[in-house]
Write a protein that holds these residues in place. Structure first.
Motif, PDB file in Angstrom:
ATOM      1  N   ARG A  35       0.828  -1.201   0.000  1.00 45.53           N
ATOM      2  CA  ARG A  35       0.000   0.000   0.000  1.00 45.53           C
ATOM      3  C   ARG A  35       0.869   1.261   0.000  1.00 45.53           C
ATOM      4  O   ARG A  35       0.506   2.278  -0.593  1.00 45.53           O
ATOM      5  CB  ARG A  35      -0.941   0.005   1.202  1.00 45.53           C
ATOM      6  N   TYR A  36       2.031   1.190   0.660  1.00 45.22           N
ATOM      7  CA  TYR A  36       2.943   2.337   0.671  1.00 45.22           C
ATOM      8  C   TYR A  36       3.344   2.748  -0.745  1.00 45.22           C
ATOM      9  O   TYR A  36       3.351   3.935  -1.084  1.00 45.22           O
ATOM     10  CB  TYR A  36       4.219   1.999   1.459  1.00 45.22           C
ATOM     11  N   THR A  89       1.913   2.107  -3.534  1.00 45.10           N
ATOM     12  CA  THR A  89       0.795   2.367  -4.445  1.00 45.10           C
ATOM     13  C   THR A  89      -0.068   3.536  -3.988  1.00 45.10           C
ATOM     14  O   THR A  89      -0.913   4.015  -4.747  1.00 45.10           O
ATOM     15  CB  THR A  89      -0.096   1.121  -4.576  1.00 45.10           C
ATOM     16  N   ASP A  90       0.138   4.002  -2.762  1.00 45.66           N
ATOM     17  CA  ASP A  90      -0.651   5.100  -2.212  1.00 45.66           C
ATOM     18  C   ASP A  90       0.272   5.995  -1.397  1.00 45.66           C
ATOM     19  O   ASP A  90       0.492   5.780  -0.199  1.00 45.66           O
ATOM     20  CB  ASP A  90      -1.783   4.545  -1.338  1.00 45.66           C
ATOM     21  N   MET A  91       0.835   6.999  -2.045  1.00 46.93           N
ATOM     22  CA  MET A  91       1.841   7.845  -1.401  1.00 46.93           C
ATOM     23  C   MET A  91       1.266   8.664  -0.251  1.00 46.93           C
ATOM     24  O   MET A  91       1.953   8.921   0.740  1.00 46.93           O
ATOM     25  CB  MET A  91       2.481   8.771  -2.434  1.00 46.93           C
ATOM     26  N   ASP A  92       0.012   9.080  -0.364  1.00 48.84           N
ATOM     27  CA  ASP A  92      -0.603   9.844   0.722  1.00 48.84           C
ATOM     28  C   ASP A  92      -0.729   8.981   1.974  1.00 48.84           C
ATOM     29  O   ASP A  92      -0.441   9.441   3.092  1.00 48.84           O
ATOM     30  CB  ASP A  92      -1.979  10.356   0.295  1.00 48.84           C
ATOM     31  N   PHE A  93      -1.151   7.747   1.784  1.00 51.46           N
ATOM     32  CA  PHE A  93      -1.250   6.830   2.931  1.00 51.46           C
ATOM     33  C   PHE A  93       0.119   6.593   3.558  1.00 51.46           C
ATOM     34  O   PHE A  93       0.266   6.581   4.785  1.00 51.46           O
ATOM     35  CB  PHE A  93      -1.860   5.500   2.484  1.00 51.46           C
ATOM     36  N   GLN A  94       1.144   6.433   2.707  1.00 56.52           N
ATOM     37  CA  GLN A  94       2.491   6.203   3.235  1.00 56.52           C
ATOM     38  C   GLN A  94       2.959   7.374   4.078  1.00 56.52           C
ATOM     39  O   GLN A  94       3.546   7.188   5.152  1.00 56.52           O
ATOM     40  CB  GLN A  94       3.454   5.972   2.070  1.00 56.52           C
ATOM     41  N   SER A 121       8.918   9.653  -2.824  1.00 55.78           N
ATOM     42  CA  SER A 121       8.448  10.402  -3.992  1.00 55.78           C
ATOM     43  C   SER A 121       9.464  10.453  -5.124  1.00 55.78           C
ATOM     44  O   SER A 121       9.101  10.654  -6.284  1.00 55.78           O
ATOM     45  CB  SER A 121       8.070  11.829  -3.577  1.00 55.78           C
ATOM     46  N   ARG A 126       8.519   1.642  -8.377  1.00 53.81           N
ATOM     47  CA  ARG A 126       7.451   1.368  -7.406  1.00 53.81           C
ATOM     48  C   ARG A 126       6.676   0.125  -7.803  1.00 53.81           C
ATOM     49  O   ARG A 126       6.293  -0.689  -6.948  1.00 53.81           O
ATOM     50  CB  ARG A 126       6.506   2.571  -7.314  1.00 53.81           C
ATOM     51  N   GLU A 179       6.388  -3.274  -5.617  1.00 53.06           N
ATOM     52  CA  GLU A 179       5.113  -3.929  -5.322  1.00 53.06           C
ATOM     53  C   GLU A 179       5.199  -5.431  -5.605  1.00 53.06           C
ATOM     54  O   GLU A 179       4.719  -6.255  -4.812  1.00 53.06           O
ATOM     55  CB  GLU A 179       3.996  -3.297  -6.147  1.00 53.06           C
TER      56      GLU A 179
END
Length: 492
Positions: A138-139, A141-146, A156, A163, A167
């Motif tokens: 998830r980190y 694939t979802d930078m905001d969540f990370q 970034s 990335r 995964e």
């Protein structure tokens, strides 16, 4: 199938370091008074570039011992040549920043060493790796969540392709099937290829490598039985009683091998099978009682020393004070932390005077950066103040000097033995005034002779000179050093 380099004991992937862990704020000529002052925090910024560390030993030790030095903002920039190694950096960072109420100090240090240096792990450790793999997927694939979950890390700068590959690596880690990575078979195959005709008399070869090379070069804390067991099985640390029978999938990597005239991708174990993971934390310690000998025999093993050092390091991260060995080490389990000490850690974490603002949540007390029912979206891990770790694209050293934001930035630069070929004259464009350069030498590389160690040190000196770096001091006997240190000449 054959591959260049796999016949050498150190392999082609650096899973662990071949030098002791360093606190990168120690023993440097960099002028701390001239550091850039952060506009956000009004404190000096120390920018560190780590090229090819292989493991997270220098990064973690520097972060954990930051309380020993004047307050500075630490910005780490990490470059590796292998995405699986970068994934392990993420694994060790997440493990180190586990909250005390989530994982005790003893368990954390045991898990760290097990994942660092064991080809086979316990089922509990494998379950932890699978759990974190789901989180890491998830980190990437979802930078905001990370950023909300682990704000100390910045992914970034990685390319989208990298990335995607990360995964895929984490999906492999979480696969519960043991047979997709037959580690015992792979280890034995590497050993047979490396030793060749010496395989049937391998115990003698192991004894020669240990006594005539590692011991002779200063790694005398490594015992014969531990070293033999690791050379045979790949299992270095068995601190907790249990069955070590699950392949450590974090040690898997892919490479192209030639088969019938074509290159085909193959997943296997391409790391070190000759030196071992003991050098990073097992040959030096601040607790001198661990180095005592009785009748010429050491009272503590390299596993004991490694366990103590890692435990002390993680204790400092949480408690912000030195870790003192428990009384009566001879009678008690090494590094055992008492319930009182654990309670002191929790109290230290909740001291109110340091109040960081963590992304995704409100102001929280020091160490309480965590997600909860009342603070959804807040960090899941500890938030070390004034620390940021940037993962840079693979082998980006060749292009880094072309980007304005990295020019004249780095106060400390570290190169591992395996990445020193990236030490180019362009490094001076990346370095801040009076920057420090530290280069890992080949001291503990079993396949490297003493003459080659000296030759490599001479080569490093020339490469550093071409980049306008001069030695800290005239080099002594190189055989005694694990690193060489340089300082950037004053820019005209």
């Amino acid at each position: 199938m054959t591959a260049t380099g796999t016949g050498q004991g150190f392999g082609s992937v650096t899973w662990w370091g071949f030098s002791p862990a360093l606190d990168l704020q120690m023993n440097s000529l960099t002028s701390m008074e001239n550091l850039h002052v952060s506009e956000d925090h009004a404190i000096p910024e120390l920018n560190l570039l780590l090229v090819g560390c292989g493991d997270s030993r220098h990064l973690l030790k520097t972060i954990c011992q930051a309380h020993r030095w004047p307050k500075r903002k630490l910005n780490f920039y990490v470059i590796e040549n292998n995405l699986e190694v970068l994934g392990r950096h993420l694994l060790f960072l997440a493990l180190a920043l586990e909250r005390p109420e989530q994982m005790g100090l003893q368990e954390k240090s045991e898990l760290f060493l097990e994942l660092l240096g064991n080809s086979l792990v316990r089922s509990q450790t494998a379950a932890y790796l699978q759990e974190k793999a789901n989180l890491f997927i998830r980190y990437v694939t979802d930078m905001d969540f990370q950023q909300c979950s682990l704000p100390a890390l910045d992914l970034s700068a990685l390319k989208f392709k990298e990335r995607d590959q990360l995964e895929a690596i984490f999906k492999f880690w979480r696969n519960p099937d043991r047979h997709i990575f037959p580690m015992e078979q792979l280890w034995n195959s590497r050993s047979r290829q490396y030793l060749g005709s010496r395989y049937d008399s391998r115990r003698g070869a192991f004894d020669w490598d240990l006594s005539m090379k590692l011991h002779d070069r200063g790694a005398s804390t490594i015992g014969h039985q531990e070293y033999y067991h690791w050379r045979e099985s790949g299992v270095a640390f068995e601190i907790r009683e249990g069955i070590y029978d699950v392949p450590n999938k974090s040690l898997a990597s892919g490479r192209l091998l030639r088969h019938k005239g074509e290159e085909v991708p193959v997943r296997g174990y391409w790391g070190d099978i000759s030196t071992g993971p003991y050098i990073a934390f097992g040959i030096e310690t601040e607790e001198t009682s661990l180095l005592k000998t009785v009748n010429g025999q050491r009272t503590k093993t390299v596993q004991d020393i490694s366990h103590y050092n890692v435990t002390a390091m993680f204790h400092e991260l949480v408690a912000q004070k030195l870790y003192l060995a428990a009384q009566g080490l001879a009678e008690a389990t090494l590094c055992q932390i008492t319930e009182v000490e654990e309670e002191e850690e929790r109290v230290t974490l909740q001291e109110p005077e340091e109040v960081p603002r963590c992304p995704g949540g409100a102001n929280q007390r020091k160490g309480e950066c965590r997600s909860s029912e009342s603070n959804k979206g807040g960090p899941d891990f500890l938030c070390p103040k004034y620390v940021k770790i940037h993962f840079l694209p693979l082998n980006s050293m060749t292009e880094l000097h072309r980007k304005t934001k990295y020019q004249n930035l780095f106060n400390r630069v570290y190169f591992s033995y395996s990445m020193v070929h990236h030490l180019k004259p362009e490094l001076k464009l990346l370095s801040a005034p009076r920057a420090t350069l530290i280069v890992e030498l080949a001291k503990f590389m079993v396949d490297v002779s003493k003459d080659q160690i000296q030759s490599f040190a001479d080569q490093v000196t020339e490469l550093a000179k071409d980049a306008s770096f001069l030695p800290f001091r005239p080099p002594p006997e190189i055989q005694k050093d694990s690193f060489m240190g340089f300082q950037l000449r004053d820019k005209q």
